[in-house]
Design a protein around this motif. Sequence first.
Motif, PDB file in Angstrom:
ATOM      1  N   GLU A 385      41.582  19.828  43.233  1.00  0.00           N
ATOM      2  CA  GLU A 385      41.446  21.565  43.088  1.00  0.00           C
ATOM      3  C   GLU A 385      42.783  22.029  42.603  1.00  0.00           C
ATOM      4  O   GLU A 385      42.795  22.763  41.908  1.00  0.00           O
ATOM      5  N   ILE A 394      48.815  27.387  36.098  1.00  0.00           N
ATOM      6  CA  ILE A 394      49.081  28.151  37.587  1.00  0.00           C
ATOM      7  C   ILE A 394      50.049  27.146  38.381  1.00  0.00           C
ATOM      8  O   ILE A 394      49.560  25.834  38.677  1.00  0.00           O
ATOM      9  N   MET A 402      46.373  30.413  46.240  1.00  0.00           N
ATOM     10  CA  MET A 402      44.965  30.686  45.799  1.00  0.00           C
ATOM     11  C   MET A 402      44.038  30.114  46.614  1.00  0.00           C
ATOM     12  O   MET A 402      43.299  30.611  47.127  1.00  0.00           O
ATOM     13  N   GLY A 406      41.333  31.189  49.258  1.00  0.00           N
ATOM     14  CA  GLY A 406      39.955  30.907  48.977  1.00  0.00           C
ATOM     15  C   GLY A 406      39.485  30.503  49.975  1.00  0.00           C
ATOM     16  O   GLY A 406      38.047  30.606  50.427  1.00  0.00           O
ATOM     17  N   PHE A 407      40.032  29.567  50.849  1.00  0.00           N
ATOM     18  CA  PHE A 407      39.549  28.803  52.184  1.00  0.00           C
ATOM     19  C   PHE A 407      39.102  29.795  53.043  1.00  0.00           C
ATOM     20  O   PHE A 407      37.862  29.762  53.550  1.00  0.00           O
ATOM     21  N   GLU A 409      38.515  33.182  52.275  1.00  0.00           N
ATOM     22  CA  GLU A 409      37.794  33.978  51.783  1.00  0.00           C
ATOM     23  C   GLU A 409      35.912  33.857  52.157  1.00  0.00           C
ATOM     24  O   GLU A 409      35.160  34.461  52.267  1.00  0.00           O
ATOM     25  N   GLU A 410      36.094  32.412  52.004  1.00  0.00           N
ATOM     26  CA  GLU A 410      34.642  31.995  52.149  1.00  0.00           C
ATOM     27  C   GLU A 410      33.906  32.238  53.438  1.00  0.00           C
ATOM     28  O   GLU A 410      32.735  32.615  53.396  1.00  0.00           O
TER      29      GLU A 410
ATOM     30  N   GLU B  94      34.948  22.241  41.527  1.00  0.00           N
ATOM     31  CA  GLU B  94      34.535  23.367  42.251  1.00  0.00           C
ATOM     32  C   GLU B  94      35.669  23.984  42.936  1.00  0.00           C
ATOM     33  O   GLU B  94      36.255  23.315  43.777  1.00  0.00           O
ATOM     34  N   ILE B  95      35.922  25.253  42.798  1.00  0.00           N
ATOM     35  CA  ILE B  95      36.978  25.817  43.831  1.00  0.00           C
ATOM     36  C   ILE B  95      36.305  26.966  44.695  1.00  0.00           C
ATOM     37  O   ILE B  95      36.276  28.091  44.436  1.00  0.00           O
ATOM     38  N   PRO B  96      35.886  26.727  45.797  1.00  0.00           N
ATOM     39  CA  PRO B  96      35.185  27.788  46.666  1.00  0.00           C
ATOM     40  C   PRO B  96      36.102  28.785  47.242  1.00  0.00           C
ATOM     41  O   PRO B  96      37.184  28.333  47.224  1.00  0.00           O
ATOM     42  N   GLY B  97      35.607  30.047  47.277  1.00  0.00           N
ATOM     43  CA  GLY B  97      36.461  30.984  47.710  1.00  0.00           C
ATOM     44  C   GLY B  97      37.288  31.571  46.778  1.00  0.00           C
ATOM     45  O   GLY B  97      38.004  32.748  46.797  1.00  0.00           O
ATOM     46  N   VAL B  98      37.447  31.180  45.496  1.00  0.00           N
ATOM     47  CA  VAL B  98      38.309  31.808  44.475  1.00  0.00           C
ATOM     48  C   VAL B  98      37.366  32.218  43.371  1.00  0.00           C
ATOM     49  O   VAL B  98      36.564  31.292  42.710  1.00  0.00           O
ATOM     50  N   VAL B 102      39.345  36.124  39.307  1.00  0.00           N
ATOM     51  CA  VAL B 102      40.430  36.015  39.720  1.00  0.00           C
ATOM     52  C   VAL B 102      41.295  34.923  39.236  1.00  0.00           C
ATOM     53  O   VAL B 102      42.437  34.859  38.754  1.00  0.00           O
ATOM     54  N   PHE B 103      40.616  33.922  39.100  1.00  0.00           N
ATOM     55  CA  PHE B 103      41.012  32.479  38.539  1.00  0.00           C
ATOM     56  C   PHE B 103      41.446  32.887  37.010  1.00  0.00           C
ATOM     57  O   PHE B 103      42.571  32.358  36.642  1.00  0.00           O
ATOM     58  N   ALA B 106      44.618  34.888  36.872  1.00  0.00           N
ATOM     59  CA  ALA B 106      45.707  34.240  37.232  1.00  0.00           C
ATOM     60  C   ALA B 106      46.248  33.359  36.090  1.00  0.00           C
ATOM     61  O   ALA B 106      47.446  33.223  35.831  1.00  0.00           O
ATOM     62  N   VAL B 147      34.516  29.846  41.292  1.00  0.00           N
ATOM     63  CA  VAL B 147      34.752  28.888  40.301  1.00  0.00           C
ATOM     64  C   VAL B 147      33.947  27.641  40.394  1.00  0.00           C
ATOM     65  O   VAL B 147      33.964  26.851  41.191  1.00  0.00           O
ATOM     66  N   ASN B 148      32.990  27.520  39.242  1.00  0.00           N
ATOM     67  CA  ASN B 148      32.131  26.438  39.249  1.00  0.00           C
ATOM     68  C   ASN B 148      31.220  26.001  40.667  1.00  0.00           C
ATOM     69  O   ASN B 148      30.325  25.027  40.405  1.00  0.00           O
TER      70      ASN B 148
END
Lengths: 436, 253
Positions: A385, A394, A402, A406-407, A409-410, B94-98, B102-103, B106, B147-148
């Motif tokens: 990731e 980034i 981020m 994101g972790f 945010e889930e 896959e990027i959980p939570g983003v 937003v991605f 950025a 994301v994904n």
Amino acid sequence: MKTARTKPVSDQYGDLFGAFIGEREGKDSVALLAQRRAAYDRFVVAGIPTRRVEAWKYTDVTALADRHLAHAVLAPIGPDDIAHAPLLHAEDETLVYVDGIMQPHLSHRHDEALLSATALSEALTESGPDLSALRADRETPFMALNHALWRDGLHLHLAANGKMERRIHVLFLHSQQSSDVIVNPRLLISLGHHAEASIAVTHASLGDAPCFNNATLDIALDEGAQLNFCHAQLLNPAATHIGATSITQQADTTLRCMDFNIGAALARHDLTVAMVGPGATTSLNGLYAVKDRQQVDCHTLIEHAAPNCSSRQLYKGILDDRATGVFNGAIRVYPGASATDGQQMNRNLLLSNTCKINAKPELQISNDDVKCTHGATVGRLDDQELFYLASRGIDTATARDMLSRGFAEEVLFQLADRQLHSDLHEILNLYFEKTV
Amino acid sequence: MLKIRNLRAKVVDGPDILKGIDLDVNAGEIHAVMGPNGSGKSTLSRVLAGHPDYEVTGGTVEFEINREPKDLLAMEAHERACAGVFLAFQYPTEIPGVSNSVFLRAAFNAICRAQGVPSVDAFDFRALLTEKLALIGMDDSYLERPVNLDFSGGEKKRNEILQMAVLAPRLAILDETDSGLDVDSLRIVAEGVKSLCTPHNATLMITHYQRMLEYITPDIVHVLMDGRIVRTGDHTLAKAVETRGYDWVRDEA
Ligand SMILES: Nc1ncnc2c1ncn2[C@@H]1O[C@H](COP(=O)(O)OP(=O)(O)OP(=O)(O)O)[C@@H](O)[C@H]1O
Ligand SMILES: [Mg+2]
């Protein structure tokens, strides 16, 4: 004779209790005074659990046995003093406490007909319920202490079929005190049958002074009731929080719960959900984030005591620096609780090499007709990731930030209440801003 | 624009996967790279993008930045992206939570910042996204999704090209973007990619099939086998590979 499994409490608790009970005489009913004395005796007999007690294996609270605690010295607090308190919204049904004292002039009541708020001391008449009997079998020493010392305990009741559109927010604030104070928030919430409400209970500090917030909260959902509940521990990094929350669900009730812990130096929360009527559902989401030398300990117990109940749990934790965390999630399925569906997941993100997490799922199943799953993960940020973000320009620090957000945010994503979502998001930002 | 000489690379503690790659890519060119499974195509793409799993054991990679050749291998992955290198992943992460939006923002702002271009506000960025979504045939429901995460195989591939469209790289490496796409999606994505090709950028398409190349005719086709480019030709080479397989190339090499 006390065993070595607990540490005897120092005499200063006797002084605290003596001063308090003297002040309550004439205010509390004779029955309540007797209950308080009995509770205090149980506290002294029990002592403070050491790490030899299974439930406290990873969290050492023995310093509480001789911590120098005082009662809060009460000074007038005005609306300006609490302007920056978290989750405050004028449109909410808001009940504000400062240092354990109800503040009617800071509270906002909109719908007193639908939602009644009664002082517990009035509710507990000679013939009234014995609070300590509510769950006598699993009273912890801290619950006993709470019962001995609570001041403005409150009973909130939403009448049957009542649908509360506004969010109900009970805010326990700690003012800036010159000594280390003990406050014992005590709350009883009941929803009549088919009532619907959204309730947030928060604990927060107005300054940076230490305090010991020892909270006991009981929630009862009558048949068909629906509750969105948020418990938010947002105390300052000098504070200690020990909270016991017990929720009882009758038949066909729905509970959606968010257990949010960010702030205190030491926070322990025991959340028990007893599903005693058939067809009850629970979705329980939790987030804890600790850093520096903070300690957080979340114990959940879901009791499936009736058939056709389902529970979902997702608890996530973020740990940094030298912080430590505990997640102990128990699911207990009783005989006769057929067609039980219980799922539990705990995920932890470690941002440093020196933080530590103890994750322990516990399934106790006395029944065949059961679908229960659980899992726990402990991990660092995922390299793939991180690379994916890097491959889009980034930088590493931003990417780590981020992904960590994101972790979390889930879990926050599960909140249907957008206002609450953005409030908690903001609080989480503070956690990250000071880290990165 | 890109000059690769005798590039060798391996995974840490493993044998060499790339065993001496030579490749020149100029602005305005479209290259296709074909090759059997496991020959090192994705490895080449990841090494160029700066994936930390790989160790370069020899050779050089020069990438022109502002007309100056720069040592690409000395740059961090995010610096390469900021300099205009883009990799469309064979298996997007896959990027959980983003959320996608937003991605994307950025990434867009990071690249703008690095290139000294003022970043855009949320409103203008949204307009840019809307335009690019239309190009790839995606609707904006994808923007607020993580994301994904739980995207279908084809949706992930489209999402890669959406990112390419938004980030406007100078060198785009597309690793099997065509696989996993249904016929209609393939046409839309291929036409989208084609519209992004300009005289100022270059595209390196890794593929197994001729079908994407029917929409985007490559200027040069390479066959990569066992970590080396064993044959280079024009677009007819791709056709020959598809009909005759790799044994033929191997035998002739
Ligand atoms: N990170 C890694 N760890 C271990 N082995 C790897 C790694 N990356 C690549 N390899 C190995 O290197 C070889 C080349 O892999 P690569 O993914 O580059 O092949 P490819 O040409 O892209 O194949 P395909 O057409 O199947 O996508 C394979 O044998 C693969 O197993
Ligand atoms: Mg590949």
